[in-house]
Design a protein around this motif. Structure first.
Motif, PDB file in Angstrom:
ATOM      1  N   TRP A   1      25.026  61.138 -19.939  1.00 50.63           N
ATOM      2  CA  TRP A   1      25.851  61.134 -18.731  1.00 50.63           C
ATOM      3  C   TRP A   1      24.957  60.925 -17.517  1.00 50.63           C
ATOM      4  N   THR A   2      25.577  60.566 -16.401  1.00 54.37           N
ATOM      5  CA  THR A   2      24.864  60.421 -15.130  1.00 54.37           C
ATOM      6  C   THR A   2      25.664  61.082 -14.020  1.00 54.37           C
ATOM      7  N   MET A   3      24.993  61.374 -12.914  1.00 52.68           N
ATOM      8  CA  MET A   3      25.656  61.846 -11.702  1.00 52.68           C
ATOM      9  C   MET A   3      25.013  61.148 -10.515  1.00 52.68           C
ATOM     10  N   ALA A   4      25.818  60.562  -9.671  1.00 50.72           N
ATOM     11  CA  ALA A   4      25.311  59.808  -8.525  1.00 50.72           C
ATOM     12  C   ALA A   4      25.206  60.698  -7.293  1.00 50.72           C
ATOM     13  N   THR A   5      24.109  60.511  -6.538  1.00 45.86           N
ATOM     14  CA  THR A   5      23.946  61.144  -5.233  1.00 45.86           C
ATOM     15  C   THR A   5      23.906  60.043  -4.176  1.00 45.86           C
ATOM     16  N   GLY A   6      23.686  60.430  -2.931  1.00 46.29           N
ATOM     17  CA  GLY A   6      23.750  59.463  -1.847  1.00 46.29           C
ATOM     18  C   GLY A   6      22.427  58.833  -1.480  1.00 46.29           C
ATOM     19  N   ASN A   7      21.334  59.136  -2.223  1.00 47.55           N
ATOM     20  CA  ASN A   7      20.040  58.571  -1.874  1.00 47.55           C
ATOM     21  C   ASN A   7      19.100  58.772  -3.057  1.00 47.55           C
ATOM     22  N   GLN A   8      17.865  58.298  -2.928  1.00 43.69           N
ATOM     23  CA  GLN A   8      16.911  58.402  -4.019  1.00 43.69           C
ATOM     24  C   GLN A   8      16.549  59.849  -4.296  1.00 43.69           C
ATOM     25  N   MET A   9      16.012  60.085  -5.510  1.00 50.72           N
ATOM     26  CA  MET A   9      15.713  61.448  -5.944  1.00 50.72           C
ATOM     27  C   MET A   9      14.259  61.524  -6.388  1.00 50.72           C
ATOM     28  N   ALA A  10      13.450  62.227  -5.602  1.00 52.70           N
ATOM     29  CA  ALA A  10      12.089  62.545  -6.017  1.00 52.70           C
ATOM     30  C   ALA A  10      12.027  63.967  -6.563  1.00 52.70           C
TER      31      ALA A  10
END
Length: 877
Positions: free
Chosen positions: A295-304
């Protein structure tokens, strides 16, 4: 050649299991086995057992078995004890079963297992004033009870309750003791055992069977205190690290360091998504497209930010200024194909969240680019509301700069670095130094370095280690006492060490602290600040250094497993490797000062700023091109083809197997099979000249005869069959003959590796495809003829990377009794047969054949003329 870390061959009718498997006909599609396994089972035999006599003293004459057979204590009670050595146990114990057999009789009753608080040394002594110890055996917390029947060699088992499991877990690496209170309801006898024999009965049946799940890597740097070391061991060691090989890849995660819990790997991406992958890599390939996420979950920007998993929830930050909480199972708030999830709750901060969260005691701690440290209710209840649910912090703390450092939590204190050149310590409960509504906290103490701190602190043995952009690694007293003074309290370092500019976070293990540097090096220092340290203020030089091939940086934070230091490196078009170094600075290390070379490297497609995560026998790390790499120990279940070699022919000694006879046939160290690392062998089993109808069973030597047959025959028949057999502890297989007398011929054609064995081959199933049919040209194989049959590049078999093929071999219309032998093209004809037949017979047999250097197999016909049909049904890489 790239290998799967673990693959177990499973075939319709051919299952590599505890007993033997025989196969006739084509090999069926094969599923790639899970790696690492969800759980493993460890059986520990009692190392010490004994019982206490009527006077309350340990009976010195009966310490080899568990309970007296004729001397019950008052009220018909017998009290005994069992001690299990748990050294080497690693991972999480999720279930524990006590198992024993009652050999004496008549006797029946109830055995209750209890906690023993008395030390093992007291339990084992023969001079203890045993009344108190005897009482202790019957008053501890109850683990479980089981009814023990009359004399029987059949073991009885009792599943220990949670307290028993917890006790076993806490005792890992030491011993675990159980007290047994036996109340006889009939007769007075109970005889368990641990070693040796008694009255002719074997006494080896007092066992503790543990079900163990590989230790997780649940958050950045493995645990809230950020030690960067595997918390409960791993099968990866210095002895087998060189065998670590690529297992699978998944697209998406990048700079974010992965977390691994319950067989799932979690990682964030520069594309702004959180990904969850099956850690086993089931159904995945090494190259593109690789693994599909669960599964995936989207956020509003990149993830470090690197995810943290606790209580079935994944917590992760994003550069969209939010912290997210997501159902780790991908069930709640998740839907669709492919599956996508929405958060259970989220929380807004005042800046990008590049810091990785730490979860302790129901609280999530995370830093933000707005210069603050935040604490949230992990359950998403306190301070949370609305739809979708939004949470406000339990408390916050303000620093003087951006907080990219990830907080470490230990002993009720949160430590975090800031770009204002300071390390901060706060009360984790948000009480001391905290006030107001909304609640804000002042630090318990701070420490000043010469530049901004992006490195995340690590806490071990009362010391906080952290790197700084000023080129130094620092060690501070975690309690804020030693070297600390003033109001507000400011701390000076216990020691410091020059190590180049540090973004990498230190790892602490085995009395050493390891860190990567932007000067391309990995450094090892004495964690106690003693060896190679001197002066006031104390300054340390490294125990060893290691140079990577990166052009200018090591940002990745080291991970340590059993003394092996793993770290990523590289930037731009330069070094794209994960390195492993000997943490002790011995193997591949030399010179003064000591410089180390890697003991292993793993290739990736781009620079690796992600920090490795280790769980079970797997290493996970993401590269900057958005690929999650999984490396594992090869060998378990992987196949190693061999040219056929004769292992047994009873005709050579004119000694056929008689009725009810069992032959022992050594396998390891013979016919190309190595002397170790072997779990099973692939055999061609032939029976000839049987005097009666019957069958043969091939099974692991030293084990009970199973209810199974490997080949069935009638009197006078010559017949062959493919068999895959697990080898016994002595490296041999046993062959049982039911009835009559028969000659037995065994040819070994390959072997399967055990855990950590040399890399072998994976099986790739194919729809059956015809490779040869001599009837098409009316050209049967003549006497003594050898046919060459191309395999690679035909029938779905690729043109390269093929070690062996799985074939269905058929002989039809033979004019004489004889046999065919399939062997690698271009090699000498071996003394072996693949199928045996008589004139006029049509017969088929399964064959796994190693291919020659020319990519072909050769087929030899002994006598007469016969048509040959070959169908390829799969290949091994």
């Amino acid at each position: 050649m790239r290998r799967n870390a673990r693959s177990v061959v499973t075939v319709v009718g051919l299952v590599l299991a505890a007993a033997v498997v025989a196969v006739v006909g084509p090999m069926a599609p094969l599923a790639r086995a899970a790696a690492p396994p969800a759980t493993t089972t460890r059986t520990i035999v009692a190392t010490s057992a004994g019982w206490f006599g009527q006077n309350g003293l340990h009976d010195a004459g009966n310490d080899g078995y568990a309970a007296g057979d004729s001397s019950p204590l008052p009220s018909g009670v017998i009290r005994d004890f069992f001690v299990f050595d748990l050294a080497g146990i690693s991972g999480d114990v999720v279930a524990a079963v006590f198992s024993a057999a009652n050999y004496s009789g008549p006797g029946a009753g109830l055995l209750t297992l209890r906690d023993v608080s008395a030390p093992v040394t007291v339990l084992n002594t023969t001079t203890a004033t045993g009344t108190g110890v005897w009482a202790d055996l019957g008053t501890g917390a109850v683990y479980g009870s089981v009814a023990v029947g009359d004399a029987s060699a059949t073991p009885v088992g009792v599943a220990l309750n949670r307290s028993g499991v917890a006790a076993a877990q806490s005792a890992a690496g030491g011993t675990f003791s159980l007290g047994g209170s036996y109340v006889a309801s009939a007769g007075g006898g109970l005889l368990f055992g641990s070693t040796g024999s008694f009255w002719g009965h074997p006494r080896s049946d007092v066992q503790l069977v543990l079900t163990i799940r590989p230790a997780p890597w649940p958050q950045f740097r493995a645990a809230p205190g950020h030690p960067g070391a595997v918390p409960a061991g791993s099968v990866i060691t210095a002895a087998n690290i060189a065998s670590l090989a690529p297992s699978w890849q998944g697209s998406g995660p990048g700079v974010s360091s992965p977390a691994v819990v319950n067989g799932v790997v979690y990682g964030g991406s520069v594309g702004g998504k959180l990904y969850a992958f099956d850690a086993s890599g089931a159904g995945c390939s090494l190259g593109p497209p690789g693994c599909a996420p669960l599964w995936t979950m989207a956020t509003g920007n990149q993830m470090a930010s690197s995810p943290a998993v606790a209580g079935g929830v994944v917590y992760v930050g994003s550069n969209d200024r939010r912290l997210y909480a997501v159902d780790a199972a991908g069930a709640q708030n998740c839907s669709g194909i492919p599956r996508t999830c929405a958060p259970l709750w989220s929380a807004m901060t005042g800046g990008a969240v590049e810091s990785s969260p730490a979860v302790v005691g129901g609280v999530v701690y995370v830093g933000s680019d707005d210069g603050k440290l935040y604490a949230f209710d992990a359950a998403g209840v306190t301070g949370c509301g609305g739809s979708p649910k939004e949470c406000s912090p339990l408390w916050t703390a303000t620093t003087g700069g951006i907080v990219m450092s990830s907080p470490a939590v230990s002993a009720g204190v949160v430590y975090v670095g800031s770009e204002d050149d300071r390390l901060y310590a706060f009360d984790a409960l948000g009480e001391t130094g905290c006030s107001g509504t909304p609640r804000t906290c002042a630090p318990l103490w701070t420490a000043v370095t010469g530049s901004g701190i992006e490195s995340s602190p690590a806490v071990a043995a009362g010391v906080v280690y952290v790197g700084s952009g000023d080129g130094f690694l620092y060690a501070f007293d975690a309690a804020g006492v030693d070297g600390c003074s003033g109001t507000p309290t400011v701390c000076l370092p216990l020691w410091s060490a020059a190590a180049g500019r540090l973004i990498s976070s230190p790892a602490v293990d085995g009395g050493r602290v390891y860190v990567g540097s932007l000067d391309r090096k990995v450094y090892a220092f004495d964690a106690a600040g003693a060896t190679n340290c001197a002066g006031i203020p104390k300054a340390c030089t490294p125990l060893w250094t290691a140079q990577t091939g990166a052009t200018d940086l090591v940002i990745s934070s080291p991970a340590v497993v059993n003394g092996v230091v793993l770290v990523g490196a590289g930037s731009g078009a330069s070094d794209h490797l994960i390195y492993a170094f000997d943490g002790a600075g011995l193997t591949n290390c030399a010179g003064t000062p000591v410089v180390c070379l890697p003991v292993w490297t793993g290739e990736t497609g781009a620079a690796v700023r992600s920090s490795p995560a280790v769980s079970g026998g797997m290493v996970f790390a993401a590269s900057d091109d958005g690929v999650l790499h999984a490396f594992g120990l090869p060998g378990a279940g992987e196949y190693h083809p061999l040219p056929p070699a004769r292992a047994l022919d009873t005709r050579d000694t004119a000694s056929p197997a008689g009725p009810g006879a069992t032959l022992t046939v050594p396998m390891v160290g013979h016919g190309g099979v190595p002397a170790s690392g072997v779990s099973a062998v692939a055999l061609n089993l032939t029976v000839t000249e049987p005097t009666a109808t019957g069958y043969l069973t091939v099974f692991p030597s030293g084990t009970a005869l199973p209810l199974a047959s490997s080949i069935d025959f009638v009197a006078g028949q010559t017949l062959a069959n493919m068999v895959v057999a697990k080898v016994g502890a002595d490296g041999a297989v046993a062959v049982f003959n039911l009835a009559g007398a028969t000659h037995v011929v065994i040819d070994v054609v390959g072997w399967f590796g055990s855990e950590g064995a040399t890399a072998g081959a994976r099986y790739h199933p194919l729809p059956p495809a015809r490779a040869l049919d001599t009837r098409d040209t009316a050209s049967p194989a003549g006497p003594g003829a050898t046919l060459t049959v191309p395999m690679v590049g035909h029938g779905g078999v690729p043109a390269s990377g093929v070690s062996a093929v799985a074939l269905n071999l058929t002989v039809t219309e033979p004019t004489a009794t004889g046999y065919l032998t399939v062997f690698p093209s271009g090699t000498a004809l071996p003394l072996a047969s693949s199928i045996d037949f008589v004139a006029g017979q049509t017969l088929a047999n399964m064959v796994v054949a190693k291919v020659g250097a020319d990519g072909a197999v050769a087929v030899f016909n002994l006598a007469g003329a016969t048509h040959v049909v070959i169908d390829v049904v799969g290949w091994f890489d």
